[in-house]
Motif scaffolding. Sequence first.
Motif, short mmCIF file in Angstrom:
data_model
loop_
_atom_site.label_atom_id
_atom_site.label_comp_id
_atom_site.label_asym_id
_atom_site.label_seq_id
_atom_site.Cartn_x
_atom_site.Cartn_y
_atom_site.Cartn_z
N SER A 160 17.70 61.57 4.77
CA SER A 160 18.90 62.06 4.05
C SER A 160 18.64 63.33 3.24
CB SER A 160 19.48 60.97 3.12
OG SER A 160 19.81 59.85 3.87
N TYR A 178 26.88 68.35 0.45
CA TYR A 178 27.85 67.58 1.25
C TYR A 178 27.26 67.40 2.64
CZ TYR A 178 29.07 72.41 2.38
OH TYR A 178 29.00 73.73 2.71
N GLY A 179 27.79 66.39 3.35
CA GLY A 179 27.21 66.08 4.67
C GLY A 179 28.10 66.53 5.81
N HIS A 180 27.58 66.41 7.02
CA HIS A 180 28.35 66.71 8.22
C HIS A 180 28.48 65.40 8.99
CE1 HIS A 180 26.44 70.45 6.93
NE2 HIS A 180 27.49 71.07 7.46
N ALA A 181 29.71 64.91 9.07
CA ALA A 181 29.89 63.58 9.65
C ALA A 181 29.86 63.59 11.17
CB ALA A 181 31.21 62.99 9.16
N ARG A 182 30.04 64.78 11.75
CA ARG A 182 30.09 64.86 13.23
C ARG A 182 28.95 65.72 13.78
NH1 ARG A 182 35.27 63.59 11.81
NH2 ARG A 182 35.46 65.45 10.56
#
Length: 288
Positions: free
Chosen positions: A229, A271-275
Motif C-alpha cells: 500500500s 489517493y488511490g487508483h481503483a482501476r
Amino acid sequence: MEIRIINDNCTRCMLCVKDCAAAVWQEDNGVPKAAFPEDCTLCSHCLCVCPANAIEHSGLDLLQIKKIDKALVNPDAYETVVRGRRSIRHYKDRQVPDELIQKVIGLAGHTPTATNSQNVSYIVITDKEILKKISQTIFGFSVKVFHFTQKFPGNLIYTFIRAFSRSEVISRYLDPMPYYMDETKKGRDLILHNAPALILVHAPKGKNFSCENCNLAAANIMNFAYSLSLGTCYIGFLTLYLKHSKKLRRLVGIPENRMVYAALVIGAPAYGHARTASRNNPKIEWLK
Ligand SMILES: Cc1cc2nc3c(=O)[nH]c(=O)nc-3n(C[C@H](O)[C@H](O)[C@H](O)COP(=O)(O)O)c2cc1C
C-alpha cells in the motif's frame, strides 16, 4: 570458501552439477564435488536445487534458504500488482517508517544481478531540506531553459528543434511551463512530488550491467511497495540530472566510483487508483 557435500545425505542426483552456472560443481566418480569453490558466484542454486539438503556452504546465509510455499505463488495476485501499480505524484504528508523502506529494499536485494555481482546499493533520503534542494535545482534548470526559449536567439533555436526533431519530448515539457511555474509557486513539487522519501539505486559507474541491475531492482521496489500500500514514482529527471551535475551528486552523497541508475520516490499515496491501466498491446514479432 568451503563448499562440500554431506555424503550421508547426498542422493547422487547430480542436480547441483547440472544447475551450477559457474562450473564450480563437477562429477567425480559418480559423486558431486565442489571442484572450483573459488569460482563460486554465491548464487545459491546448488543449495536450493538439492532435494536432500546435502550441501554445506560457508559463504551463504543459510537462514535465508527456506522451503518455498508454492501455494503463495499466485498469478492473479501478481498480475493485479503489475496492472494496479501506478506512478504516484501526490503523497500524504507523513513519513514512511524506516523499517518499511528497509523491508522493500531488502526484497529488492533478491533481484537478479549479472553474474550475481549483487553490486547494487541504495541511498535513502528523507531529509526535507535535501529533497527540497534537489527539486529546486532541477525545476530551476527547466525554468532557465524555458526562459531561454522565449527570446532571441533561444526562440529561433527552439522553433528549429521543434520543426526538425521527430520527438515531442521537449515541447511536451516546455509548453506547459507557465502552468508548472504557477503550480510550483502554490507549493507543488513537480520533480519529487513532495514525497517523504527518495531512494537512489546505485552501482559501479560505467560497468557492464550496472544500469540493468539497478533498474531491475527498481521495478521490484515499485511492485513490492505497491503490494504494501505504498506509492512510488520513478524520477527519470533526477537520474538524468545526476549524470551531469557533480554538485547534485555531492549533495546526495554518491561516491565518485558509483552512479545512480534509478531513482524512486516513495510514500503513502494521497489517493488511490481503483482501476487498472489501459496500455498498448506489446508488439511482438515471432521468429519461428
Ligand atoms: C525511466 C522512467 C523515467 C520516468 N521519469 C519520471 C519523472 O521524472 N517524473 C515523473 O513524474 N514520472 C516519471 N516516470 C513515470 C512515467 O511517467 C510513468 O511510469 C508512465 O507515465 C506510466 O504511468 P504509470 O507508472 O502510472 O503506470 C518515469 C518512468 C520511467 C520508467
